[in-house]
Design an enzyme around this catalytic site. Structure first.
Site, PDB file in Angstrom:
ATOM      1  N   ASP A   1     -10.212  10.659  -4.114  1.00  0.00           N
ATOM      2  CA  ASP A   1     -11.378  11.554  -4.082  1.00  0.00           C
ATOM      3  C   ASP A   1     -11.232  12.629  -5.156  1.00  0.00           C
ATOM      4  OD1 ASP A   1      -9.113  12.576  -2.492  1.00  0.00           O
ATOM      5  OD2 ASP A   1     -10.381  14.366  -2.454  1.00  0.00           O
TER       6      ASP A   1
ATOM      7  N   GLU B   1       0.882  -1.169   0.000  1.00  0.00           N
ATOM      8  CA  GLU B   1       0.000   0.000   0.000  1.00  0.00           C
ATOM      9  C   GLU B   1       0.920   1.219   0.000  1.00  0.00           C
ATOM     10  OE1 GLU B   1      -2.403   0.856   3.504  1.00  0.00           O
ATOM     11  OE2 GLU B   1      -3.499   2.418   2.452  1.00  0.00           O
TER      12      GLU B   1
ATOM     13  N   ASP C   1      -1.870  12.382  -2.499  1.00  0.00           N
ATOM     14  CA  ASP C   1      -2.006  13.825  -2.733  1.00  0.00           C
ATOM     15  C   ASP C   1      -2.116  14.008  -4.251  1.00  0.00           C
ATOM     16  OD1 ASP C   1      -1.480  14.362   0.044  1.00  0.00           O
ATOM     17  OD2 ASP C   1       0.587  13.811  -0.373  1.00  0.00           O
TER      18      ASP C   1
ATOM     19  N   ASP D   1       5.250   4.679   3.488  1.00  0.00           N
ATOM     20  CA  ASP D   1       5.015   6.121   3.637  1.00  0.00           C
ATOM     21  C   ASP D   1       6.314   6.727   4.163  1.00  0.00           C
ATOM     22  OD1 ASP D   1       1.993   7.696   4.059  1.00  0.00           O
ATOM     23  OD2 ASP D   1       3.832   8.767   4.585  1.00  0.00           O
TER      24      ASP D   1
HETATM   25  C1  LIG Z   1      -3.499  12.144   1.692  1.00  0.00           C
HETATM   26  S1  LIG Z   1      -2.513  11.051   2.602  1.00  0.00           S
HETATM   27  C2  LIG Z   1      -3.397   9.501   2.464  1.00  0.00           C
HETATM   28  C3  LIG Z   1      -3.035   8.548   3.562  1.00  0.00           C
HETATM   29  C4  LIG Z   1      -3.829   7.235   3.570  1.00  0.00           C
HETATM   30  N1  LIG Z   1      -3.587   6.455   2.365  1.00  0.00           N
HETATM   31  C5  LIG Z   1      -5.308   7.508   3.715  1.00  0.00           C
HETATM   32  O1  LIG Z   1      -6.045   7.330   2.728  1.00  0.00           O
HETATM   33  O2  LIG Z   1      -5.719   7.882   4.811  1.00  0.00           O
HETATM   34  C6  LIG Z   1      -1.150  10.762   1.487  1.00  0.00           C
HETATM   35  C7  LIG Z   1      -0.005  10.009   2.159  1.00  0.00           C
HETATM   36  O3  LIG Z   1       1.002   9.747   1.180  1.00  0.00           O
HETATM   37  C8  LIG Z   1       2.285   9.993   1.760  1.00  0.00           C
HETATM   38  N2  LIG Z   1       3.189  10.329   0.640  1.00  0.00           N
HETATM   39  C9  LIG Z   1       2.995  11.297  -0.286  1.00  0.00           C
HETATM   40  N3  LIG Z   1       4.004  11.306  -1.185  1.00  0.00           N
HETATM   41  C10 LIG Z   1       4.859  10.314  -0.806  1.00  0.00           C
HETATM   42  C11 LIG Z   1       6.093   9.827  -1.318  1.00  0.00           C
HETATM   43  N4  LIG Z   1       6.636  10.349  -2.409  1.00  0.00           N
HETATM   44  N5  LIG Z   1       6.693   8.801  -0.683  1.00  0.00           N
HETATM   45  C12 LIG Z   1       6.152   8.262   0.446  1.00  0.00           C
HETATM   46  N6  LIG Z   1       4.970   8.682   0.974  1.00  0.00           N
HETATM   47  C13 LIG Z   1       4.332   9.687   0.365  1.00  0.00           C
HETATM   48  C14 LIG Z   1       2.057  11.118   2.748  1.00  0.00           C
HETATM   49  O4  LIG Z   1       3.044  11.139   3.754  1.00  0.00           O
HETATM   50  C15 LIG Z   1       0.669  10.792   3.282  1.00  0.00           C
HETATM   51  O5  LIG Z   1       0.710   9.983   4.445  1.00  0.00           O
END
Ligand SMILES: C[S@@+](CC[C@H](N)C(=O)[O-])C[C@H]1O[C@@H](n2cnc3c(N)ncnc32)[C@H](O)[C@@H]1O
Length: 227
Positions: free
Chosen positions: A161, A51, A125, A76
């Protein structure tokens, strides 16, 4: 950094189910477990399911509960988010769950060719705007890394979303892969959508997904394979 976060980070370093690969060098070295994760980390020969951007790891944990015969790894770079999932996995004694603290950009320094069976990308994101495209987790640069570590026929899933990210991803993926499912409103699909996978798609809700659903946002879903 606040005291609570400092405590989380200190605890994270002691967790046996968390692996750190946070290199900042330009040429990131391969992780020593590359090519042998099942054998060395999980002590079995089961499939590995990732994931990406797992945050607190809700999908990782829920899938691990449903499929004890597979190995799961939440990925993450934010340690305090990983801490939540890793702590729950230890408390509930899951031996098929790990968490990896790394940048997804480096995923092919951690896993070898054909080492991974399936990948979920949950609520990344959206990184909207031309200048941020290369940071989008479904941009061509990221897709080629996933393709590299996935077994032939390995499934990819995206839940988001963001209608903009969904449309962008559909276009990019459709050019180089086979799209098996695509919906811009997953919860409006009939119960039979994706057959047995339907429950898995709507009953597992991440922290962010719950927030978006509460705000009345439709959830988009894409599933594809690279051949
Ligand atoms: C909007 S949050 C979604 C978290 C989780 N999947 C949820 O749906 O609740 C996006 C996550 O992706 C991680 N993330 C974004 N870009 C990343 C990268 N290049 N490498 C590792 N993690 C990343 C962020 O730290 C964050 O925890």
């Amino acid at each position: 950094m606040g005291k609570y976060k400092l405590r989380q980070f200190a605890e994270l370093d002691t967790f046996s189910n968390v692996v750190h690969h946070l290199q900042t060098a330009k040429d990131v070295p391969d992780h020593p477990n590359k090519g042998k994760w099942s054998e060395v980390f999980y002590n079995n020969d089961h499939d590995i399911i990732l994931e990406l951007g797992c945050g607190k790891g809700e999908y990782t944990l829920a899938l691990a509960r449903c499929f004890p015969e597979a190995n799961f790894m939440g990925v993450d770079f934010k340690g305090n988010r990983l801490w939540r999932g890793a702590k729950t996995a230890l408390e509930e004694k899951y031996n098929n769950v790990g968490f990896l603290r790394t940048k997804i950009q480096n995923i092919d320094t951690v896993f070898d060719k054909n080492e991974v069976s399936e990948i979920w990308i949950t609520f990344p994101d959206p990184m909207l705007g031309d200048r941020r495209e290369k940071h989008r987790l479904t941009s061509p640069g990221f897709l080629s890394r996933y393709k590299n570590i996935l077994k032939s026929g390995g499934k990819m899933h995206l839940k988001t979303d963001s209608r903009e990210l969904y449309d962008y991803s559909y276009e990019v993926i459709n050019e180089q892969a086979v799209v098996h499912a695509a919906t811009s409103n997953l919860y409006k699909e009939s119960n039979g959508y994706m057959g047995n996978n339907h429950d898995l798609l709507i009953s597992v809700q991440t922290y962010y997904e719950q927030k978006y659903l509460a705000a009345g946002k439709p959830i988009c879903y894409l599933q594809w394979t690279f051949e």
